[in-house]
Each structure stands twice: as structure tokens, then as C-alpha cells.
Scaffold this motif. Sequence first.
Motif, PDB file in Angstrom:
ATOM      1  N   GLU A  51       0.839  -1.197   0.000  1.00 54.88           N
ATOM      2  CA  GLU A  51       0.000   0.000   0.000  1.00 54.88           C
ATOM      3  C   GLU A  51       0.880   1.255   0.000  1.00 54.88           C
ATOM      4  OE1 GLU A  51      -3.534  -0.111   2.648  1.00 54.88           O
ATOM      5  OE2 GLU A  51      -2.651  -1.977   3.384  1.00 54.88           O
ATOM      6  N   LYS A  52       0.511   2.220  -0.817  1.00 58.92           N
ATOM      7  CA  LYS A  52       1.213   3.499  -0.880  1.00 58.92           C
ATOM      8  C   LYS A  52       0.180   4.615  -0.848  1.00 58.92           C
ATOM      9  CE  LYS A  52       4.924   1.588  -3.772  1.00 58.92           C
ATOM     10  NZ  LYS A  52       5.629   1.681  -5.083  1.00 58.92           N
ATOM     11  N   SER A  53       0.449   5.632  -0.063  1.00 61.05           N
ATOM     12  CA  SER A  53      -0.490   6.749   0.021  1.00 61.05           C
ATOM     13  C   SER A  53       0.270   8.066   0.027  1.00 61.05           C
ATOM     14  CB  SER A  53      -1.372   6.639   1.272  1.00 61.05           C
ATOM     15  OG  SER A  53      -0.581   6.696   2.443  1.00 61.05           O
ATOM     16  N   LEU A  54      -0.374   9.081  -0.489  1.00 58.27           N
ATOM     17  CA  LEU A  54       0.184  10.428  -0.554  1.00 58.27           C
ATOM     18  C   LEU A  54      -0.927  11.414  -0.223  1.00 58.27           C
ATOM     19  CD1 LEU A  54       2.477  12.455  -1.447  1.00 58.27           C
ATOM     20  CD2 LEU A  54       1.414  12.373  -3.722  1.00 58.27           C
ATOM     21  N   ASP A  55      -0.640  12.352   0.635  1.00 59.14           N
ATOM     22  CA  ASP A  55      -1.615  13.373   1.001  1.00 59.14           C
ATOM     23  C   ASP A  55      -0.865  14.688   1.169  1.00 59.14           C
ATOM     24  OD1 ASP A  55      -3.678  14.914   1.903  1.00 59.14           O
ATOM     25  OD2 ASP A  55      -4.438  13.432   3.319  1.00 59.14           O
ATOM     26  N   VAL A  56      -1.073  15.612   0.233  1.00 56.54           N
ATOM     27  CA  VAL A  56      -0.362  16.880   0.230  1.00 56.54           C
ATOM     28  C   VAL A  56      -1.379  18.020   0.197  1.00 56.54           C
ATOM     29  CG1 VAL A  56       1.319  18.326  -0.956  1.00 56.54           C
ATOM     30  CG2 VAL A  56       1.586  15.856  -1.000  1.00 56.54           C
ATOM     31  N   ALA A  57      -1.180  19.006   1.022  1.00 59.15           N
ATOM     32  CA  ALA A  57      -2.086  20.160   1.037  1.00 59.15           C
ATOM     33  C   ALA A  57      -1.273  21.430   1.277  1.00 59.15           C
ATOM     34  CB  ALA A  57      -3.150  20.001   2.115  1.00 59.15           C
ATOM     35  N   PHE A  58      -1.673  22.505   0.622  1.00 57.70           N
ATOM     36  CA  PHE A  58      -1.051  23.810   0.796  1.00 57.70           C
ATOM     37  C   PHE A  58      -2.156  24.814   1.098  1.00 57.70           C
ATOM     38  CE2 PHE A  58       1.566  21.433  -2.167  1.00 57.70           C
ATOM     39  CZ  PHE A  58       2.852  21.571  -1.626  1.00 57.70           C
ATOM     40  N   TRP A  93      -9.735  35.257   5.688  1.00 55.64           N
ATOM     41  CA  TRP A  93      -9.827  34.453   4.475  1.00 55.64           C
ATOM     42  C   TRP A  93      -8.862  33.269   4.560  1.00 55.64           C
ATOM     43  CZ3 TRP A  93      -5.414  33.818   1.592  1.00 55.64           C
ATOM     44  CH2 TRP A  93      -4.393  34.758   1.760  1.00 55.64           C
ATOM     45  N   ASP A  94      -9.194  32.222   3.824  1.00 60.25           N
ATOM     46  CA  ASP A  94      -8.406  30.990   3.843  1.00 60.25           C
ATOM     47  C   ASP A  94      -8.540  30.316   2.492  1.00 60.25           C
ATOM     48  OD1 ASP A  94      -7.982  28.036   4.158  1.00 60.25           O
ATOM     49  OD2 ASP A  94      -7.492  28.637   6.197  1.00 60.25           O
ATOM     50  N   VAL A  95      -7.415  29.939   1.895  1.00 57.19           N
ATOM     51  CA  VAL A  95      -7.401  29.217   0.616  1.00 57.19           C
ATOM     52  C   VAL A  95      -6.564  27.948   0.794  1.00 57.19           C
ATOM     53  CG1 VAL A  95      -6.742  29.261  -1.818  1.00 57.19           C
ATOM     54  CG2 VAL A  95      -7.657  31.327  -0.732  1.00 57.19           C
ATOM     55  N   THR A  96      -7.116  26.807   0.386  1.00 59.02           N
ATOM     56  CA  THR A  96      -6.423  25.526   0.525  1.00 59.02           C
ATOM     57  C   THR A  96      -6.562  24.728  -0.759  1.00 59.02           C
ATOM     58  OG1 THR A  96      -6.949  25.466   2.890  1.00 59.02           O
ATOM     59  CG2 THR A  96      -6.227  23.416   1.886  1.00 59.02           C
ATOM     60  N   VAL A  97      -5.468  24.127  -1.206  1.00 62.40           N
ATOM     61  CA  VAL A  97      -5.486  23.184  -2.324  1.00 62.40           C
ATOM     62  C   VAL A  97      -4.727  21.931  -1.892  1.00 62.40           C
ATOM     63  CG1 VAL A  97      -5.671  24.931  -4.134  1.00 62.40           C
ATOM     64  CG2 VAL A  97      -3.410  24.206  -3.363  1.00 62.40           C
ATOM     65  N   GLY A  98      -5.144  20.791  -2.423  1.00 63.44           N
ATOM     66  CA  GLY A  98      -4.475  19.557  -2.022  1.00 63.44           C
ATOM     67  C   GLY A  98      -4.767  18.408  -2.956  1.00 63.44           C
ATOM     68  N   ASN A 125      -8.423  15.490  -5.994  1.00 64.40           N
ATOM     69  CA  ASN A 125      -7.865  16.840  -6.030  1.00 64.40           C
ATOM     70  C   ASN A 125      -8.935  17.795  -5.510  1.00 64.40           C
ATOM     71  OD1 ASN A 125      -5.473  15.947  -7.406  1.00 64.40           O
ATOM     72  ND2 ASN A 125      -6.656  15.917  -9.305  1.00 64.40           N
ATOM     73  N   GLN A 126      -8.571  18.669  -4.618  1.00 62.17           N
ATOM     74  CA  GLN A 126      -9.585  19.550  -4.060  1.00 62.17           C
ATOM     75  C   GLN A 126      -9.005  20.921  -3.723  1.00 62.17           C
ATOM     76  OE1 GLN A 126     -11.132  17.566  -0.615  1.00 62.17           O
ATOM     77  NE2 GLN A 126      -9.122  17.185   0.277  1.00 62.17           N
ATOM     78  N   GLY A 127      -9.868  21.879  -3.790  1.00 61.11           N
ATOM     79  CA  GLY A 127      -9.498  23.235  -3.434  1.00 61.11           C
ATOM     80  C   GLY A 127     -10.680  23.944  -2.809  1.00 61.11           C
ATOM     81  N   SER A 128     -10.416  24.830  -1.888  1.00 63.19           N
ATOM     82  CA  SER A 128     -11.502  25.557  -1.236  1.00 63.19           C
ATOM     83  C   SER A 128     -11.015  26.945  -0.849  1.00 63.19           C
ATOM     84  CB  SER A 128     -12.012  24.817   0.006  1.00 63.19           C
ATOM     85  OG  SER A 128     -11.003  24.768   1.004  1.00 63.19           O
ATOM     86  N   ALA A 129     -11.956  27.868  -0.802  1.00 65.14           N
ATOM     87  CA  ALA A 129     -11.670  29.232  -0.372  1.00 65.14           C
ATOM     88  C   ALA A 129     -12.800  29.685   0.534  1.00 65.14           C
ATOM     89  CB  ALA A 129     -11.547  30.161  -1.579  1.00 65.14           C
ATOM     90  N   THR A 130     -12.457  30.253   1.676  1.00 65.13           N
ATOM     91  CA  THR A 130     -13.466  30.719   2.626  1.00 65.13           C
ATOM     92  C   THR A 130     -13.197  32.177   2.983  1.00 65.13           C
ATOM     93  OG1 THR A 130     -12.195  29.998   4.559  1.00 65.13           O
ATOM     94  CG2 THR A 130     -13.732  28.420   3.601  1.00 65.13           C
TER      95      THR A 130
END
Length: 548
Positions: free
Chosen positions: A24-31, A43-48, A115-120
Motif C-alpha cells: 500500500e502506498k499513500s500520498l496526502d499533500v495540502a497547501f 480568508w483561507d485558501v487551501t489546495v491539495g 484533487n480539491q481546493g476551497s476558499a473561505t
Amino acid sequence: MNMQRIFTPAEVGGLDAMYQRFTEKSLDVAFGLRGTIGDRFDWDVTVGRAEYRADRTRPRLDGSKVTDWFFGPRLNTTGTPRYRINLDRLYTPLTPAQYQSMSTILKYQSKSWVNQGSATLSGELFDLPAGPLGFAAVLDFTSQGYDLESPPAILPTVMEAYGLTGTNGGGDRDRYAAGLEFSIPILPSLKASLAGRFDKYDDVTAVDDAKTWGAGLEWRPLDSLLLRANYSTSFKAPDMHFVFNEGSGSFNSPLDTYRCLNANLAAASCTGSVYNYSMFATSKGEPGLTEETGESWGAGLVWDLTDGLSMSVDYYDIKLDDAVTTLSSTYILDNEGGCRTGLTRTRQPFQFAADSAFCREITSRVTRVAAPGELTDRVTNIRSGPVNQSLLHVAGLDAAMNWRFSTQRFGDYRMELGWTHTLKSERQLLATDPVDKDWRDDPGNFDFRSRVRGSVSWQKDAWNATVFMTRYGSLPNWQETGRIAPYFQWNLNLGKQITDRAKVTVFVNNVFNKFHPSDDGYDSYPYFYRAYSPIGREISAQLEYNFN
């Protein structure tokens, strides 16, 4: 006749030749970035991106080679296959070479990604007489997919591996969403909330977009007492494998309820291979599934009884339309028997007419072939799979109590106790059929009616510990003639902060190594209902290190 041939480690070439192997291999990256605008808005912006890959190999016997070795040629050409067992080979140990000549290595590969991104944006818009008007806005994007590749030998259209089947599937989906929420002070002791959300889906289904909203009220007649109420609508797209499953199969030995009832017996009397025999069930994704929609409301209170001691009680009422559910083999066969005979498995009157839409749908899912010399044809295939349930309506109570206190010598303590209880449950499978208003207590309903959770936590200096308890309420027994006992499970953990940045914790799950409640009527493997875990005591350790 039921016969079983178990191979010893010596026959297969040692224990190592029996092992399955997993990679099993997993990767989880978020900025993320966050900040403020004009000292008023946050305000908050996140992509991952998250990705998971799994490879698996397992040894398995080839079905045709096993049949040739132990059974020889088939003796009939129609109906249930019949063979003359080679007893000399059945009782003679195999050599490792003979076993290897009949076996193969199956290889599985799977991967999933998102793939996900959000802005609040949140803050206070302006002041009202009772206080500031707060708001929060969100924009959200998600792209996800998966690919499941099983070995061809186990697919339901091939079935070369002995007694084993599986599934393939894969697809992708994009989702866009926007939401807005307001916190509105009406009086110093009364506050309202109002929220709205828009979701847009892009995939092969007919699911398009949805607008949902919710509202709530909170009133504090006393500083220690909060009264609250809420109403909301909901929307949920079908799970991806319900849509993109390319075909899967399963072997099981459920009760042939129609055969049992046709013999003028109740389910409790139908034992043995005449009524419980191996059947093959197939399932496939349904791109035509529609989205689940719903509405819910609730009301309750939170009461701070003393410093550190509080309790809450809430009533909930949830109504779902077109909720996706999976029809199990047992469910299909029980209802097929009812549709054909007009009786339940306990020989009580069946609620649906033979010509109802429900019965037409259920009987079309069972394939039978003639069984010479037997009163009732045998089942050769059950078509299971996901469907949109017309109605699911549940109401109940949630209650909780929390107590915190500190001692000078022995540390800090926290005790939590939670209870949830279903008061009402109704369902309707197809829109043309009557609503089952007593589904909560129906002997065919294997949903827990109640659940209790409790925990006691302790912390002193660098040490901490927690004991968890879960009590699952009773369930009907498998023969639907009564109920089996509630079930308790205990877990605990013990941790120590060994440095400013490092902490070690030991976990023990299922402390008393307790298994599922006994159900003598469940006479096929694994001999208990799937709601219970087959895993006994587990012990693990965790090391945490904070680099910041």
C-alpha cells in the motif's frame, strides 16, 4: 450433501505458500494560505491532492482443475450439476507439486485519487441592535476518481478461480459548490442562523445540481440553559462504486425461503443443504441512480448544571427520498418467498401482493432452474445491487452528559456518556407500494435501535489515558423469531509525552477479546451478522513527533 476438503500446510508447500501479500502506498499533500482583509474579514485558501495505491497477490486454486481432479466428468447436462466424487483422491494427501499444478497467483491493483481546493471568507458585516451580523462564504471544488482492477479469473463473467469472485470498476467525478451562512442576532438571548448551498456534479449519472438550505434558532432564557431548533434540506450523490461497478459477484449460502415455505415449514425448521446451499449473486453499477434528497428538523436543549457538568437532549426527525440502498441476497430471497407464497419466513401474512410493483421487481431478480426429484427449483443466480429507495423516515433521541473536574494530586478527569435511540422508522422501497410504518420493530430490520457510548479520560503531567465503552442494542436473530442480546465492547489507550515534540501511545481495542453475540440460527459462515466485527483483541503503539 455438504463436503469440505481442507488442505494442510504440508500439502500446499508450507505456510509461506498460503500467504497473501499487500503493498500500500499513500500520498496526502495540502497547501494553504490565510490572512485578513481590513482587520474585519478572515480568508483561507487551501489546495491539495490525496492518492492511494494498493497491490495484492494471493494464491488460489483453479476451479476447472479442482473439479477435474476430485469430481471428474459431469454426469448430467441440465439442472444442478452432478458428479461422482473420487473418494481415493479426496482422502489422499496431495503433494506440493500436485497442489501447485492446480493453483495460480491472482494479482489485484487499485488506485484512487482526489484533487480539491476551497476558499473561505468570514467575518462581521455590520452591527444590528442585538449584535454584529456574522457571515461565512465558501467556494469548493473536488475532482476524484478510482480504478479497481481484479484478476480476470475471479470476475463474475469468467469465474475460473475456485470459490472466489470479485469486481472491477472505475470512473471519475467533478463537483463544484458554493455556500453562504449568516449568524443573525435578534435579541441578546436569541440568535438565528441561515445557510444556503449550491452543488453541481459532472459525471455519467443524471445527477446535475442541487440547492439546499438550512435555518436554526438558539435561545438562552438563562445563562446556563440553551434551547435550540433547526430545519434543513439535504442532497447526496450516489457513492461512486454504486455507479461505476463493472460487475461483481459473491458466493453465499442463504436460506431458500420459497423452498422452505413451499414445504409448509417456517424458517426456523429449514436447516441443512436442502434449504441452505451455495448460491451465486451478481451486482453491477447503476448509472441511472438518482440523487438522495431529504429534509430534517430537530429541537433540543443544552444545560450547564454546574461548573464542569453539562447535559444535552435532542430530538431528530429525518426524511430521505431516493436513498441508495443495496439489496442483499437474504433480503431478496425472503421477499421472493413472500411474493410467491403470501407468507413471511415465520409463516405470517406477507404485506405485498404478488402483482405489486415490489413483487415484480423482487421476483425478477431470482433465477431458478429445474432440480429433478425436488419439489422446488433451485436458485442459480441472484441479481443484487444498488437501488433508489423511495422513502426512509427515521426519528429518535440523542442525549449526552459531560463532566469535567480537576484534582490537585491525581490530575484532570473528563467523563462523557452518550445515548441515541430510534423512536420511529418507516420505509418504502418502491413508490407504488405501501409505506412500512413499523420498520423499526420489523424482525427483518437489522439496524440497531439504540447505542450507548461512554468514556473516562485522565491526564496528569506527561501522562494521559482513556477508557471507551460502546453498547450496541439488540438485533433480531437470523431466523426472525426473537432478538439476540445487546453487545458491549471496551477499548483503552495510554500515552506519555516523552519530550516537548514526541509522544508515544499504546492502544488496546476490544480489551476483553469479546466476539459477537451468539445466534444459533445463523448457520452459515461467518455465523454472525456483518454489523459485528470479527476481530478480537488488538494491541498497537503509535509514536508522534512534531517538527514545528
